[in-house]
Design a protein around this motif. Structure first.
Motif, mmCIF file in Angstrom:
data_model
loop_
_atom_site.group_PDB
_atom_site.id
_atom_site.type_symbol
_atom_site.label_atom_id
_atom_site.label_comp_id
_atom_site.label_asym_id
_atom_site.label_seq_id
_atom_site.Cartn_x
_atom_site.Cartn_y
_atom_site.Cartn_z
ATOM 1 N N THR A 251 0.811 -1.233 0.000
ATOM 2 C CA THR A 251 0.000 0.000 0.000
ATOM 3 C C THR A 251 0.838 1.274 0.000
ATOM 4 O OG1 THR A 251 -0.163 0.057 2.424
ATOM 5 C CG2 THR A 251 -1.888 -1.129 1.251
ATOM 6 N N SER A 252 2.172 1.148 -0.032
ATOM 7 C CA SER A 252 2.921 2.389 0.171
ATOM 8 C C SER A 252 2.992 3.280 -1.065
ATOM 9 C CB SER A 252 4.304 2.123 0.759
ATOM 10 O OG SER A 252 4.969 1.214 -0.036
ATOM 11 N N ALA A 253 2.537 2.769 -2.234
ATOM 12 C CA ALA A 253 2.461 3.657 -3.402
ATOM 13 C C ALA A 253 1.067 4.263 -3.560
ATOM 14 C CB ALA A 253 2.839 2.887 -4.666
ATOM 15 N N LEU A 254 0.190 3.992 -2.589
ATOM 16 C CA LEU A 254 -1.216 4.400 -2.745
ATOM 17 C C LEU A 254 -1.550 5.634 -1.917
ATOM 18 C CD1 LEU A 254 -2.946 0.903 -2.389
ATOM 19 C CD2 LEU A 254 -2.241 2.074 -4.489
ATOM 20 N N ASP A 255 -2.492 6.418 -2.434
ATOM 21 C CA ASP A 255 -3.040 7.514 -1.627
ATOM 22 C C ASP A 255 -3.728 6.900 -0.414
ATOM 23 O OD1 ASP A 255 -2.219 9.408 -3.437
ATOM 24 O OD2 ASP A 255 -4.073 9.306 -4.602
ATOM 25 N N PRO A 256 -3.661 7.590 0.717
ATOM 26 C CA PRO A 256 -4.222 7.032 1.960
ATOM 27 C C PRO A 256 -5.656 6.515 1.815
ATOM 28 C CG PRO A 256 -3.070 9.074 2.416
ATOM 29 C CD PRO A 256 -3.043 8.910 0.926
ATOM 30 N N GLU A 257 -6.481 7.194 1.030
ATOM 31 C CA GLU A 257 -7.880 6.742 0.953
ATOM 32 C C GLU A 257 -8.032 5.442 0.159
ATOM 33 O OE1 GLU A 257 -6.691 9.460 -0.491
ATOM 34 O OE2 GLU A 257 -7.678 9.852 -2.422
ATOM 35 N N LEU A 258 -6.947 4.996 -0.522
ATOM 36 C CA LEU A 258 -7.037 3.758 -1.296
ATOM 37 C C LEU A 258 -6.393 2.565 -0.595
ATOM 38 C CD1 LEU A 258 -6.246 5.159 -4.864
ATOM 39 C CD2 LEU A 258 -8.485 4.730 -3.830
ATOM 40 N N THR A 259 -5.695 2.824 0.515
ATOM 41 C CA THR A 259 -5.004 1.704 1.173
ATOM 42 C C THR A 259 -6.003 0.738 1.805
ATOM 43 O OG1 THR A 259 -4.752 2.832 3.286
ATOM 44 C CG2 THR A 259 -2.983 3.128 1.709
ATOM 45 N N GLY A 260 -7.107 1.255 2.330
ATOM 46 C CA GLY A 260 -8.078 0.430 3.053
ATOM 47 C C GLY A 260 -8.613 -0.719 2.229
ATOM 48 N N GLU A 261 -8.935 -0.447 0.955
ATOM 49 C CA GLU A 261 -9.533 -1.488 0.116
ATOM 50 C C GLU A 261 -8.533 -2.615 -0.164
ATOM 51 O OE1 GLU A 261 -9.242 0.259 -4.393
ATOM 52 O OE2 GLU A 261 -10.365 1.474 -2.971
ATOM 53 N N VAL A 262 -7.239 -2.275 -0.226
ATOM 54 C CA VAL A 262 -6.205 -3.295 -0.454
ATOM 55 C C VAL A 262 -5.961 -4.087 0.837
ATOM 56 C CG1 VAL A 262 -3.759 -3.649 -1.021
ATOM 57 C CG2 VAL A 262 -5.131 -2.011 -2.333
ATOM 58 N N LEU A 263 -5.881 -3.378 1.947
ATOM 59 C CA LEU A 263 -5.680 -4.063 3.231
ATOM 60 C C LEU A 263 -6.859 -4.991 3.536
ATOM 61 C CD1 LEU A 263 -4.129 -1.220 5.436
ATOM 62 C CD2 LEU A 263 -2.958 -3.028 4.146
ATOM 63 N N ALA A 264 -8.054 -4.596 3.113
ATOM 64 C CA ALA A 264 -9.237 -5.445 3.356
ATOM 65 C C ALA A 264 -9.116 -6.782 2.629
ATOM 66 C CB ALA A 264 -10.511 -4.710 2.939
ATOM 67 N N VAL A 265 -8.577 -6.738 1.408
ATOM 68 C CA VAL A 265 -8.399 -7.978 0.643
ATOM 69 C C VAL A 265 -7.355 -8.876 1.332
ATOM 70 C CG1 VAL A 265 -7.531 -8.931 -1.535
ATOM 71 C CG2 VAL A 265 -9.111 -7.000 -1.573
ATOM 72 N N ILE A 266 -6.271 -8.262 1.799
ATOM 73 C CA ILE A 266 -5.223 -9.049 2.476
ATOM 74 C C ILE A 266 -5.763 -9.627 3.780
ATOM 75 C CG2 ILE A 266 -2.907 -8.963 3.479
ATOM 76 C CD1 ILE A 266 -2.310 -6.645 1.544
ATOM 77 N N LYS A 267 -6.569 -8.831 4.455
ATOM 78 C CA LYS A 267 -7.164 -9.292 5.713
ATOM 79 C C LYS A 267 -8.090 -10.489 5.469
ATOM 80 C CE LYS A 267 -9.643 -7.601 9.631
ATOM 81 N NZ LYS A 267 -10.584 -6.583 10.074
ATOM 82 N N GLN A 268 -8.811 -10.412 4.371
ATOM 83 C CA GLN A 268 -9.692 -11.536 4.025
ATOM 84 C C GLN A 268 -8.867 -12.806 3.782
ATOM 85 O OE1 GLN A 268 -12.167 -10.763 0.564
ATOM 86 N NE2 GLN A 268 -12.725 -12.937 0.464
ATOM 87 N N LEU A 269 -7.738 -12.662 3.105
ATOM 88 C CA LEU A 269 -6.858 -13.823 2.881
ATOM 89 C C LEU A 269 -6.349 -14.373 4.212
ATOM 90 C CD1 LEU A 269 -4.765 -12.590 -0.185
ATOM 91 C CD2 LEU A 269 -6.586 -14.312 -0.186
#
Ligand code: ADP
Ligand code: MG
Length: 247
Positions: free
Chosen positions: A171-189
């Motif tokens: 997520t470090s190349a992402l704007d803060p408002e876009l990190t959540g959706e990526v972290l959610a996918v990883i959390k689901q995994l």
């Protein structure tokens, strides 16, 4: 059961010793977060696990097969067999810009796994659904947000049905408002018990999702432990200093 064992891994670039006797293991179904300052060797460590870098010494064993043993690499075919069980997600997505989302997903399964068009289409649709991007199958990466690109990159890695997923600052190349959706996918995994190694700057995410945290500094594993041990009662002064700065 250890799925990955790293023993006294050493790596240098010229005269720069980047990994100095790094040892750790990863158990099946474990989620490991790797934290540490920039330049501490986190990416090099991760890249070495999938043979994007060759180490100068030590051993890496994956599911009881040596990728490298005491500095000597296994045969090309064995290396390929080992690394094909690991999926890697990079900071900068690394999608092919001239291919649609679906084509990006299908590339490796088609050419490496010799899957049929139908299999590829079916798996692709299921994984795009999983990352919430089923409607983007025919879109080119240039028309996606950073968060969407990274979710496609995760789906692409999952297409190979890996036993282990490795993430390098996803997520470090992402704007803060876009990190959540990526972290959610990883959390689901993580909830599905995928074995994962996640290099991250997101301390609250590491705390929440990881079973174990590895703190690296200056090419060494300084300490590892549960999130509670590392964040609330670190043993080493270097860990304490880093966390004071990072959180
Ligand atoms: P981190 O991911 O923790 O920021 P890296 O593994 O990227 O750390 O880098 C560790 C050190 O190795 C840094 O000093 C970096 O400049 C150096 N390094 C990384 N890759 C190379 C390379 N291909 N050639 C030379 N030096 C490198
Ligand atoms: Mg890095």
């Amino acid at each position: 059961m250890a799925i990955i064992e790293v023993m006294q891994m050493k790596k240098s670039f010229g005269s720069l010793d980047v990994l100095k006797d790094v040892s750790f293991d990863i158990q099946k179904n474990e989620v490991i977060a790797v934290i540490g300052p920039s330049g501490s060797g986190k990416s090099t460590m991760l890249r070495s696990l999938v043979h994007l870098e060759e180490v100068n010494g030590g051993s890496i064993k994956v599911q009881d097969q040596y990728l490298v043993k005491d500095g000597a690499y296994s045969s090309q075919s064995q290396i390929k067999a080992i690394t094909s069980r690991m999926g890697m997600v990079f900071q900068h997505f690394n999608l092919f810009p001239h291919l649609t989302v679906q084509e990006n997903l299908g590339l490796a399964p088609k050419y490496v796994k010799k899957q049929t068009k139908e299999e590829v289409r079916k798996n692709g649709a299921a994984l795009l659904q999983k990352v919430g991007l089923l409607d983007k199958a025919d879109v080119y990466p240039g028309n996606l947000s950073g968060g969407q690109k990274q979710r496609v990159a995760i789906a692409r890695a999952l297409m190979m049905n890996p036993d282990i997923m490795l993430f390098d600052e996803p997520t470090s190349a992402l704007d803060p408002e876009l990190t959540g959706e990526v972290l959610a996918v990883i959390k689901q995994l993580a909830e599905e018990h995928m074995t994962m190694v996640i290099v991250t700057h997101e301390m609250s995410f590491a705390k929440e999702v990881a079973d174990r945290i590895i703190f690296m500094d200056n090419g060494q594993v300084v300490e590892s432990g549960t999130p509670d041990q590392i964040f609330n009662q670190p043993k080493m002064e270097r860990t304490r200093e880093f966390l004071n700065r990072a959180t």
